[in-house]
Scaffold this motif. Structure first.
Motif, mmCIF file in Angstrom:
data_model
loop_
_atom_site.group_PDB
_atom_site.id
_atom_site.type_symbol
_atom_site.label_atom_id
_atom_site.label_comp_id
_atom_site.label_asym_id
_atom_site.label_seq_id
_atom_site.Cartn_x
_atom_site.Cartn_y
_atom_site.Cartn_z
ATOM 1 N N GLY A 37 47.791 55.616 49.069
ATOM 2 C CA GLY A 37 47.655 55.950 47.661
ATOM 3 C C GLY A 37 47.873 54.817 46.681
ATOM 4 N N ILE A 38 47.752 53.549 47.140
ATOM 5 C CA ILE A 38 47.816 52.424 46.210
ATOM 6 C C ILE A 38 46.562 52.447 45.330
ATOM 7 C CG2 ILE A 38 47.808 49.910 46.014
ATOM 8 C CD1 ILE A 38 50.446 50.944 46.993
ATOM 9 N N ASP A 39 46.742 52.283 44.044
ATOM 10 C CA ASP A 39 45.613 52.317 43.112
ATOM 11 C C ASP A 39 45.045 50.940 42.808
ATOM 12 O OD1 ASP A 39 45.627 55.293 42.072
ATOM 13 O OD2 ASP A 39 47.718 54.640 42.156
ATOM 14 N N ARG A 40 45.899 49.927 42.853
ATOM 15 C CA ARG A 40 45.459 48.553 42.575
ATOM 16 C C ARG A 40 46.282 47.618 43.443
ATOM 17 N NH1 ARG A 40 46.612 48.514 37.686
ATOM 18 N NH2 ARG A 40 44.568 48.702 36.684
ATOM 19 N N VAL A 41 45.627 46.649 44.039
ATOM 20 C CA VAL A 41 46.337 45.629 44.803
ATOM 21 C C VAL A 41 46.119 44.290 44.107
ATOM 22 C CG1 VAL A 41 44.377 45.293 46.375
ATOM 23 C CG2 VAL A 41 46.668 44.562 47.065
ATOM 24 N N VAL A 42 47.206 43.568 43.877
ATOM 25 C CA VAL A 42 47.150 42.276 43.192
ATOM 26 C C VAL A 42 47.516 41.188 44.191
ATOM 27 C CG1 VAL A 42 48.094 40.872 41.326
ATOM 28 C CG2 VAL A 42 47.723 43.321 40.971
ATOM 29 N N PHE A 43 46.609 40.232 44.363
ATOM 30 C CA PHE A 43 46.827 39.124 45.288
ATOM 31 C C PHE A 43 47.444 37.939 44.547
ATOM 32 C CE2 PHE A 43 43.090 41.418 46.943
ATOM 33 C CZ PHE A 43 43.587 41.786 48.188
ATOM 34 N N TRP A 44 48.421 37.330 45.173
ATOM 35 C CA TRP A 44 49.129 36.186 44.599
ATOM 36 C C TRP A 44 48.398 34.903 44.985
ATOM 37 C CZ3 TRP A 44 55.102 36.159 44.150
ATOM 38 C CH2 TRP A 44 55.539 34.973 43.552
ATOM 39 N N LEU A 45 47.897 34.181 43.999
ATOM 40 C CA LEU A 45 47.238 32.901 44.241
ATOM 41 C C LEU A 45 48.247 31.762 44.150
ATOM 42 C CD1 LEU A 45 44.024 33.272 42.041
ATOM 43 C CD2 LEU A 45 44.254 33.674 44.492
ATOM 44 N N PRO A 46 48.208 30.812 45.069
ATOM 45 C CA PRO A 46 49.080 29.638 44.951
ATOM 46 C C PRO A 46 48.761 28.867 43.670
ATOM 47 C CG PRO A 46 48.055 29.756 47.123
ATOM 48 C CD PRO A 46 47.371 30.768 46.273
#
Length: 296
Positions: free
Chosen positions: A268-277
């Motif tokens: 049920g995650i609605d948005r996933v945010v990826f961490w950029l170096p």
């Protein structure tokens, strides 16, 4: 991507030596990312060099990160559709009347694209340097968010709390998004879900780890994901009982692997945010291209 739509965003500690916020946002928009987020540390106290909250214990990018309000403004002005967010803005270290005007101004200039991630902070000395008592940071966070919301929602705004108090005032502009830009409450402590339901519009939990893009998972993901799934169910229950309706979940620092994304969607995650170096223009675009390929 299946029965559950999951949005994808990016986050970076931009600095004077990295890709600029505007370049980052334009490139993300061109590649179809839904959102871009900027973090917040006004400074890093040096401390005495011992283990703990000392500046000696944090990565260099904590020391060099650009101001999130300035970064959001730059990103908003260079783009047309991508949402512009903070992840997270340390509201406990910012004047709520000024911050309310800043966020409303960005929301107005971006035609309603602001996502405001908020947090109470973890560095006690950083808070103290702003005159904030770490022991009362969660109450201060709530009162400042409530006070800003009053300013955004009312022509004549007032707020009377224990830590934030002001009589009726005029403050414009008002944000385009009504009644306010979405407020995502960050954190993973035992009381965070009640904070989300009390004064937030969504939850932004954080995943530890620095996985690279690929097919092999690293770290102990099973315990984290099972606990996250349990807490998402708890959040939905609390929100329903409080009459709030369904509150979305934005996973910060999502694991960049197809199998992980499938599991996030299932729980049920609605948005996933990826961490950029924190990196320059070319390397950052390479990473973004790899993430865009992963999402396709």
């Amino acid at each position: 991507m299946g029965r559950h739509l999951m949005l994808a965003g990016l986050q970076m500690f931009t600095s004077a030596d990295s890709i600029t916020p505007a370049e980052l946002a334009v490139a993300a928009e061109q590649r179809g990312f839904e959102s871009i987020f900027f973090p917040d540390h006004t400074h890093v106290p040096l401390g005495d060099g011992t283990s703990g909250y000392s500046g000696h214990d944090v990565p260099v990018y904590y020391r060099t990160v650009l101001d999130p309000v300035v970064a959001m403004s730059s990103a908003a002005g260079a783009t047309a559709t991508i949402k512009i967010g903070s992840a997270v803005c340390l509201v406990t270290q910012r004047d709520p009347i000024i911050l309310a005007k800043q966020i409303a101004s960005i929301d107005r200039l971006s035609s309603g694209r602001v996502l405001l991630g908020v947090g109470a902070g973890w560095n006690d000395e950083e808070m103290r340097n702003h005159g904030a008592d770490p022991a009362g940071r969660f109450r201060l966070l709530r009162e400042r968010v409530e006070a800003m919301s009053a300013i955004w929602m009312h022509e004549e705004a007032s707020y009377h709390g224990k830590l934030v108090d002001f009589d009726p005032m005029w403050s414009w502009p008002k944000p385009v998004q009504r009644p306010r830009p979405p407020v995502f409450v960050g954190g993973g402590g035992p009381n965070v879900l009640r904070r989300v339901v009390t004064f937030g519009d969504g939850w932004m939990p954080f995943r530890e780890g620095t996985d690279q893009i690929g097919d092999n998972l690293s770290g102990d993901v099973e315990d984290f994901e099972s606990e996250l799934a349990r807490r998402i169910v708890e959040l939905h229950t609390l929100a329903e009982e409080s009459g709030r309706g369904r509150l979305p979940v934005t996973l910060f620092n999502g694991c960049p692997h197809r199998s992980a994304l499938d599991r996030y969607r299932d729980i049920g995650i609605d948005r996933v945010v990826f961490w950029l170096p924190t990196a320059g223009y070319g390397p950052t675009l390479d990473t973004m291209d790899a993430l865009a390929h992963l999402l396709r």
